[in-house]
Motif scaffolding. Structure first.
Motif, PDB file in Angstrom:
ATOM      1  N   ALA A  49       0.842  -1.201   0.000  1.00 30.13           N
ATOM      2  CA  ALA A  49       0.000   0.000   0.000  1.00 30.13           C
ATOM      3  C   ALA A  49       0.870   1.242   0.000  1.00 30.13           C
ATOM      4  O   ALA A  49       1.813   1.361   0.785  1.00 30.13           O
ATOM      5  N   TYR A  50       0.543   2.149  -0.883  1.00 31.59           N
ATOM      6  CA  TYR A  50       1.188   3.459  -0.936  1.00 31.59           C
ATOM      7  C   TYR A  50       0.067   4.496  -0.922  1.00 31.59           C
ATOM      8  O   TYR A  50      -0.536   4.724   0.108  1.00 31.59           O
ATOM      9  N   ASN A  72      -7.022   9.561  -2.386  1.00 33.22           N
ATOM     10  CA  ASN A  72      -6.840  10.943  -2.837  1.00 33.22           C
ATOM     11  C   ASN A  72      -5.402  11.408  -2.605  1.00 33.22           C
ATOM     12  O   ASN A  72      -5.143  12.496  -2.097  1.00 33.22           O
ATOM     13  N   ASN A  73      -4.473  10.534  -2.972  1.00 32.60           N
ATOM     14  CA  ASN A  73      -3.025  10.789  -2.897  1.00 32.60           C
ATOM     15  C   ASN A  73      -2.472  10.912  -1.483  1.00 32.60           C
ATOM     16  O   ASN A  73      -1.348  11.361  -1.296  1.00 32.60           O
ATOM     17  N   GLN A  74      -3.220  10.505  -0.478  1.00 32.27           N
ATOM     18  CA  GLN A  74      -2.691  10.429   0.885  1.00 32.27           C
ATOM     19  C   GLN A  74      -2.114   9.029   1.104  1.00 32.27           C
ATOM     20  O   GLN A  74      -2.628   8.043   0.577  1.00 32.27           O
ATOM     21  N   ALA A  91      -8.058  -1.269   3.677  1.00 28.98           N
ATOM     22  CA  ALA A  91      -6.960  -0.305   3.691  1.00 28.98           C
ATOM     23  C   ALA A  91      -7.425   0.984   4.355  1.00 28.98           C
ATOM     24  O   ALA A  91      -8.606   1.337   4.281  1.00 28.98           O
ATOM     25  N   SER A  92      -6.491   1.680   4.990  1.00 31.91           N
ATOM     26  CA  SER A  92      -6.833   2.923   5.681  1.00 31.91           C
ATOM     27  C   SER A  92      -5.696   3.917   5.555  1.00 31.91           C
ATOM     28  O   SER A  92      -4.522   3.530   5.494  1.00 31.91           O
ATOM     29  N   ASN A  93      -6.052   5.209   5.554  1.00 34.12           N
ATOM     30  CA  ASN A  93      -5.043   6.268   5.571  1.00 34.12           C
ATOM     31  C   ASN A  93      -5.068   7.029   6.894  1.00 34.12           C
ATOM     32  O   ASN A  93      -4.760   8.199   6.956  1.00 34.12           O
ATOM     33  N   SER A  94      -5.478   6.379   7.943  1.00 31.50           N
ATOM     34  CA  SER A  94      -5.540   6.894   9.319  1.00 31.50           C
ATOM     35  C   SER A  94      -6.820   7.636   9.644  1.00 31.50           C
ATOM     36  O   SER A  94      -7.212   7.677  10.806  1.00 31.50           O
ATOM     37  N   ASN A  95      -7.498   8.226   8.660  1.00 28.95           N
ATOM     38  CA  ASN A  95      -8.776   8.868   8.985  1.00 28.95           C
ATOM     39  C   ASN A  95      -9.932   8.363   8.135  1.00 28.95           C
ATOM     40  O   ASN A  95     -11.071   8.761   8.354  1.00 28.95           O
ATOM     41  N   SER A  96      -9.662   7.508   7.160  1.00 27.92           N
ATOM     42  CA  SER A  96     -10.704   6.853   6.381  1.00 27.92           C
ATOM     43  C   SER A  96     -10.319   5.398   6.186  1.00 27.92           C
ATOM     44  O   SER A  96      -9.142   5.043   6.218  1.00 27.92           O
ATOM     45  N   ILE A  97     -11.340   4.561   5.972  1.00 28.30           N
ATOM     46  CA  ILE A  97     -11.087   3.140   5.774  1.00 28.30           C
ATOM     47  C   ILE A  97     -11.935   2.646   4.608  1.00 28.30           C
ATOM     48  O   ILE A  97     -13.084   3.064   4.436  1.00 28.30           O
ATOM     49  N   TRP A  98     -11.324   1.799   3.777  1.00 34.14           N
ATOM     50  CA  TRP A  98     -11.991   1.259   2.595  1.00 34.14           C
ATOM     51  C   TRP A  98     -11.897  -0.256   2.612  1.00 34.14           C
ATOM     52  O   TRP A  98     -11.004  -0.836   3.217  1.00 34.14           O
TER      53      TRP A  98
END
Length: 198
Positions: A49-50, A72-74, A91-98
């Motif tokens: 994951a990137y 969204n590029n985060q 997957a998550s970017n710390s404030n959203s999860i998919w």
């Protein structure tokens, strides 16, 4: 497999004597601790994951992107693949999860019902890919651990008697009554279906 700034994702085929960089081609080597995971059954398959999620079926030699601008590029900070059904990936970017239920063809945001805040970690039941837990960092009283039995369509707050501290990590105990361990700044707590509190 390892990850480090200046080399990116690397692989050794000789027990660590030499390493080869195996980043997806469009990602540079200046990455640090991006999540990657080996397939729970097939050792030749990797996920990375990137800002998107990538999959390799040949130990990282070649990669296919299985999401499209997911965050969204985060940078994504959490990546989990279900042991019982690898079509389920979270997957998550710390404030959203998919999540995807079909190996990456379609991704859905599953934030609905969560209070917001820093998503620190997540874990998946070994026997059911739709049973998941997430932990939250920060100091919001009573908002520490959330549980879903339908892959994130709905969430239940199971923070109960946990102290008001960041819950940094979580892991599932296979073969248990849905036993989970969480790590906080000052201690480890356990909960399963037979207990009424942590």
């Amino acid at each position: 497999y390892s990850s480090g700034y200046g080399r990116g994702l690397i692989r050794s085929d000789d027990a660590g004597l030499t390493f080869t960089t195996i980043n997806p081609s469009e990602i540079g080597e200046d990455i640090w601790l991006q999540p990657f995971i080996m397939h729970p059954v097939n050792q030749n398959t990797l996920y990375f994951a990137y800002t998107d999620v990538y999959k390799s079926e040949n130990n990282g030699d070649d990669w296919a992107k299985i999401s499209n601008n997911l965050s969204n590029n985060q940078l994504l900070t959490i990546l989990e693949v279900a042991y019982s059904d690898d079509n389920y990936i979270y997957a998550s970017n710390s404030n959203s999860i998919w999540r995807t239920k079909n190996g990456g063809s379609v991704w859905e945001n599953i934030n609905n019902g969560l209070p917001g805040g820093f998503i620190a970690d997540m874990t998946i039941s070994n026997s059911n890919p739709e049973i998941i837990w997430i932990t939250l960092g920060g100091f919001n009283e009573g908002e520490k651990v959330y549980h879903s039995e339908n892959a994130g369509d709905t969430w239940t707050n199971i923070s109960d008697n946990l102290p008001n501290l960041p819950v940094n990590c979580i892991t599932y105990q296979a073969g248990s009554a849905d036993g989970i361990y969480v790590g906080t700044d000052v201690g480890i707590y356990y909960l399963d279906d037979n207990l009424s509190e942590w």
